[in-house]
Design an enzyme around this catalytic site. Structure first.
Site, PDB file in Angstrom:
ATOM      1  N   VAL A   1      -1.899  -7.296  -4.189  1.00  0.00           N
ATOM      2  CA  VAL A   1      -1.678  -8.344  -3.328  1.00  0.00           C
ATOM      3  C   VAL A   1      -2.688  -9.226  -3.095  1.00  0.00           C
ATOM      4  CG1 VAL A   1      -0.803  -8.622  -0.882  1.00  0.00           C
ATOM      5  CG2 VAL A   1       0.278  -6.972  -2.238  1.00  0.00           C
TER       6      VAL A   1
ATOM      7  N   GLU B   1     -19.094  16.659   3.765  1.00  0.00           N
ATOM      8  CA  GLU B   1     -18.437  17.609   2.902  1.00  0.00           C
ATOM      9  C   GLU B   1     -19.032  17.451   1.460  1.00  0.00           C
ATOM     10  OE1 GLU B   1     -13.853  15.943   3.433  1.00  0.00           O
ATOM     11  OE2 GLU B   1     -14.095  17.557   4.916  1.00  0.00           O
TER      12      GLU B   1
ATOM     13  N   ASP C   1      -5.396   2.746   8.205  1.00  0.00           N
ATOM     14  CA  ASP C   1      -6.908   2.348   8.460  1.00  0.00           C
ATOM     15  C   ASP C   1      -7.182   0.951   8.861  1.00  0.00           C
ATOM     16  OD1 ASP C   1      -7.582   5.090   8.112  1.00  0.00           O
ATOM     17  OD2 ASP C   1      -8.524   4.670   6.231  1.00  0.00           O
TER      18      ASP C   1
ATOM     19  N   GLY D   1       0.878  -1.168   0.199  1.00  0.00           N
ATOM     20  CA  GLY D   1       0.025  -0.034  -0.058  1.00  0.00           C
ATOM     21  C   GLY D   1       0.776   1.134  -0.022  1.00  0.00           C
TER      22      GLY D   1
ATOM     23  N   GLY E   1      -0.489   4.303   0.403  1.00  0.00           N
ATOM     24  CA  GLY E   1      -1.257   5.568   0.811  1.00  0.00           C
ATOM     25  C   GLY E   1      -0.644   6.300   1.988  1.00  0.00           C
ATOM     26  N   PHE E   2      -1.290   6.839   2.758  1.00  0.00           N
ATOM     27  CA  PHE E   2      -0.376   7.841   3.666  1.00  0.00           C
ATOM     28  C   PHE E   2       0.376   6.803   4.568  1.00  0.00           C
ATOM     29  CE2 PHE E   2      -3.921  10.534   2.516  1.00  0.00           C
ATOM     30  CZ  PHE E   2      -3.223  11.682   2.510  1.00  0.00           C
ATOM     31  N   GLY E   3      -0.116   5.590   5.004  1.00  0.00           N
ATOM     32  CA  GLY E   3       0.842   4.719   5.972  1.00  0.00           C
ATOM     33  C   GLY E   3       2.097   4.334   5.204  1.00  0.00           C
TER      34      GLY E   3
HETATM   35  C1  LIG Z   1     -13.348  10.628   0.943  1.00  0.00           C
HETATM   36  C2  LIG Z   1     -12.558  10.617   1.992  1.00  0.00           C
HETATM   37  C3  LIG Z   1     -12.267  11.749   2.917  1.00  0.00           C
HETATM   38  C4  LIG Z   1     -11.227  11.786   3.766  1.00  0.00           C
HETATM   39  N1  LIG Z   1     -10.831  13.276   4.631  1.00  0.00           N
HETATM   40  C5  LIG Z   1     -10.006  13.041   5.465  1.00  0.00           C
HETATM   41  C6  LIG Z   1      -9.647  14.335   5.926  1.00  0.00           C
HETATM   42  O1  LIG Z   1     -10.244  15.296   5.441  1.00  0.00           O
HETATM   43  N2  LIG Z   1      -8.654  14.108   6.813  1.00  0.00           N
HETATM   44  C7  LIG Z   1      -7.948  13.175   7.356  1.00  0.00           C
HETATM   45  O2  LIG Z   1      -7.143  13.083   8.076  1.00  0.00           O
HETATM   46  N3  LIG Z   1      -8.527  12.041   6.818  1.00  0.00           N
HETATM   47  C8  LIG Z   1      -9.441  11.961   5.817  1.00  0.00           C
HETATM   48  N4  LIG Z   1      -9.731  10.687   5.208  1.00  0.00           N
HETATM   49  C9  LIG Z   1      -9.199   9.565   5.744  1.00  0.00           C
HETATM   50  C10 LIG Z   1      -7.742   9.392   5.329  1.00  0.00           C
HETATM   51  O3  LIG Z   1      -7.507   9.391   4.009  1.00  0.00           O
HETATM   52  C11 LIG Z   1      -7.161   7.697   5.579  1.00  0.00           C
HETATM   53  O4  LIG Z   1      -7.385   7.632   6.980  1.00  0.00           O
HETATM   54  C12 LIG Z   1      -5.746   7.647   5.003  1.00  0.00           C
HETATM   55  O5  LIG Z   1      -5.610   7.313   3.798  1.00  0.00           O
HETATM   56  C13 LIG Z   1      -5.447   5.981   5.596  1.00  0.00           C
HETATM   57  O6  LIG Z   1      -4.155   5.824   5.216  1.00  0.00           O
HETATM   58  P1  LIG Z   1      -3.878   4.175   4.775  1.00  0.00           P
HETATM   59  O7  LIG Z   1      -2.289   4.214   4.445  1.00  0.00           O
HETATM   60  O8  LIG Z   1      -4.154   3.633   5.872  1.00  0.00           O
HETATM   61  O9  LIG Z   1      -4.729   3.868   3.378  1.00  0.00           O
HETATM   62  P2  LIG Z   1      -4.904   4.339   2.305  1.00  0.00           P
HETATM   63  O10 LIG Z   1      -4.423   5.846   2.074  1.00  0.00           O
HETATM   64  O11 LIG Z   1      -6.261   4.173   1.962  1.00  0.00           O
HETATM   65  O12 LIG Z   1      -3.932   3.670   1.226  1.00  0.00           O
HETATM   66  C14 LIG Z   1      -4.276   2.278   0.907  1.00  0.00           C
HETATM   67  C15 LIG Z   1      -3.462   1.806  -0.293  1.00  0.00           C
HETATM   68  O13 LIG Z   1      -3.508   0.531  -0.351  1.00  0.00           O
HETATM   69  C16 LIG Z   1      -3.450   0.184  -1.858  1.00  0.00           C
HETATM   70  N5  LIG Z   1      -4.111  -1.317  -1.623  1.00  0.00           N
HETATM   71  C17 LIG Z   1      -5.230  -1.667  -1.179  1.00  0.00           C
HETATM   72  N6  LIG Z   1      -5.545  -2.924  -1.210  1.00  0.00           N
HETATM   73  C18 LIG Z   1      -4.170  -3.178  -2.024  1.00  0.00           C
HETATM   74  C19 LIG Z   1      -3.849  -4.613  -2.364  1.00  0.00           C
HETATM   75  N7  LIG Z   1      -4.520  -5.808  -2.043  1.00  0.00           N
HETATM   76  N8  LIG Z   1      -2.742  -4.895  -3.189  1.00  0.00           N
HETATM   77  C20 LIG Z   1      -2.105  -3.586  -3.438  1.00  0.00           C
HETATM   78  N9  LIG Z   1      -2.396  -2.338  -2.918  1.00  0.00           N
HETATM   79  C21 LIG Z   1      -3.659  -2.256  -2.284  1.00  0.00           C
HETATM   80  C22 LIG Z   1      -4.471   1.155  -2.358  1.00  0.00           C
HETATM   81  O14 LIG Z   1      -4.411   1.209  -3.606  1.00  0.00           O
HETATM   82  C23 LIG Z   1      -3.975   2.332  -1.585  1.00  0.00           C
HETATM   83  O15 LIG Z   1      -3.036   3.111  -2.352  1.00  0.00           O
HETATM   84  C24 LIG Z   1     -10.514  10.740   4.095  1.00  0.00           C
HETATM   85  C25 LIG Z   1     -10.926   9.352   3.596  1.00  0.00           C
HETATM   86  C26 LIG Z   1     -11.832   9.522   2.501  1.00  0.00           C
HETATM   87  C27 LIG Z   1     -12.450   8.113   1.831  1.00  0.00           C
END
Ligand SMILES: Cc1cc2nc3c(=O)[nH]c(=O)nc-3n(C[C@H](O)[C@H](O)[C@H](O)COP(=O)(O)OP(=O)(O)OC[C@H]3O[C@@H](n4cnc5c(N)ncnc54)[C@H](O)[C@@H]3O)c2cc1C
Length: 423
Positions: free
Chosen positions: A84, A176, A305, A16, A18-20
């Site tokens: 994955v 929002e 998340d 992933g 994303g942010f993490g």
């Molecule tokens: C519409 C919306 C608005 C939001 N607004 C806010 C806000 O205003 N402020 C705030 O702080 N937070 C906000 N959030 C929450 C914030 O975006 C999440 O808490 C944050 O993105 C979590 O980060 P993460 O790394 O856990 O997951 P994510 O950022 O979701 O990243 C997960 C990554 O894993 C990848 N992935 C998933 N499954 C697989 C797989 N099987 N194989 C390969 N890759 C995979 C995805 O493509 C993605 O790139 C919002 C979320 C949403 C949906």
């Protein structure tokens, strides 16, 4: 230890970007480990601004950045595009769609969450949720298409059915979206059409619980409701949606016609979590130790998340971008401590507050015990979220578009893409 062939460095696989995951990779950049980051998308998505793509304020390119580009200076990080499908902690392997496997010494799982339709996945077709860039452009298409179809109907027949944008869920995303749709209808598009009057479009939120933004204090929830109503959004609380079909939703026993229905409730963590732990919560989140590793394997970390945790001071850590970012950095630091032979440090969350925007000028913000509403909260939101943006070019692009949209009625991203006529 599965050291990398060339340099004998420990192998870290991050699932992933994303942010993490991205911030874990940044924390390990050019350090004494070999990193593979795998994501099914080739870009990092700035999810807090997705609703602005869905409502034509920003273009996808302004909120998504290619992972390869973000990490191009990190010579020890390889980015792999792939889904994955399975994690095997016994054989230390990550399995990819279509075959292929990655070996690891350390595994960081940061695959995020999606919406949950509470066992009714068939509702997704008629009520899409907002999680990816593709979701945002599809929602934008449906919203813009609804106005176009009404104008066309008015031109051909002299009448058109009332427009109703229904948002299911009164959490931050629902609030929002509703505020932003009201803003396009009442302001940005108000003079674009000859026959229809976009300002008369009905925009409503249907929330099952007694108040919107239930995680905020009651005072802020009330303020959010008031601010939404000032924008002309109808806020229906204690209104549980029991069925979704094309062109209508059922609330309690009543069917209500809708032009566009959007889903903004329910969270389901990535199914990869259940492959790591039998103790996930109802949303599929994995309980983690204070250092963010899982109970049965100290070299497997779950962050963002997908993780269920309280921080060093005993506070539950929310599913927010800032939390995931901080967890990514903390995980990288602990892996590097292992490599140096130093002791790990428990994760400590720096709470920058929870915020939700309501249209262009309003918001609510809760920072610790303090609550803010209206324009002050909107400025706080902009400050915190611009700081979260990667920096450099994307920060400037977003600021420029915000200023442009603020002082003009124009929406440079008001394009219908994809299939203009069909769904
Ligand atoms: C519409 C919306 C608005 C939001 N607004 C806010 C806000 O205003 N402020 C705030 O702080 N937070 C906000 N959030 C929450 C914030 O975006 C999440 O808490 C944050 O993105 C979590 O980060 P993460 O790394 O856990 O997951 P994510 O950022 O979701 O990243 C997960 C990554 O894993 C990848 N992935 C998933 N499954 C697989 C797989 N099987 N194989 C390969 N890759 C995979 C995805 O493509 C993605 O790139 C919002 C979320 C949403 C949906």
């Amino acid at each position: 230890m599965k050291t990398d062939n060339l340099n004998g460095r420990p192998k870290v696989v991050i699932v992933g970007g994303g942010f993490g995951g991205l911030y874990a990779a940044k924390g390990l950049a050019n350090k004494g480990v070999s990193v593979t980051l795998v994501d099914r998308k080739n870009h990092h998505t700035f999810q807090p601004l997705l609703y602005q793509v869905a409502t034509s304020v920003l273009s996808p390119g302004e909120i998504a950045t290619p992972l390869r580009h973000v990490l191009f200076k990190a010579k020890n990080v390889e980015v792999i595009l792939g889904e994955v499908t399975s994690l095997d902690t016994k054989t230390r392997k990550v399995l990819l769609d279509g075959g292929g496997e990655l070996e690891f010494d350390y595994l960081v799982v940061a695959a995020g969450a999606r919406h949950s339709y509470f066992g009714h996945d068939e509702w997704e077709r008629d009520a899409p949720g907002l999680k990816t860039v593709e979701d945002a452009t599809e929602i934008r298409r449906r919203i813009l298409q609804a106005f176009e179809a009404a104008e066309r109907e008015a031109h051909l027949t002299g009448a058109y059915p009332p427009l109703h944008f229904a948002i299911i869920g009164g959490g931050p995303t629902g609030v929002e979206l509703a505020g932003a749709i009201a803003d396009i209808a009442r302001r940005a598009m108000s003079q674009d059409f000859r026959l229809i009057d976009p300002t008369r479009a009905r925009i409503s939120i249907f929330e099952g619980s007694p108040r919107v933004l239930g995680m905020y204090t009651e005072r802020l929830s009330d303020s959010a409701k008031r601010q939404l109503e000032e924008l002309g959004v109808e806020v229906n609380t204690a209104s549980r949606v029991t069925a979704v079909e094309q062109g209508r939703i059922k609330v309690g026993e009543e069917w209500i016609p809708t032009t566009v229905t959007l889903w903004a409730t329910g969270v389901a963590a990535s199914p990869l979590g259940r492959m790591l732990s039998a103790e996930t919560d109802r949303a599929g989140r994995v309980p983690v130790q204070p250092d963010l590793s899982i109970r049965d394997d100290k070299n497997v970390f779950v962050i963002g998340d997908m993780a269920l945790l309280t921080d060093a001071s005993g506070k539950p850590v929310p599913g927010l971008a800032a939390a995931a970012q901080q967890e990514g950095r903390a995980t990288a630091a602990n892996i590097l401590r292992d490599v140096r032979g130093a002791a790990r440090v428990p994760f400590s969350y720096w709470d920058k507050g929870s915020m939700a925007t309501i249209g262009r000028n309003r918001a609510v913000a809760q920072v610790g015990r303090l609550g803010f509403s209206g324009y002050v909260a909107r400025m706080m939101w902009a400050f915190v979220h611009v700081a979260l943006l990667g920096g450099g070019r994307s920060r400037l692009m977003v600021l420029r578009e915000w200023l442009w949209a603020r002082y003009t009625r124009e929406r440079s991203a008001r394009l219908i893409t994809g299939n203009t006529y069909g769904r």
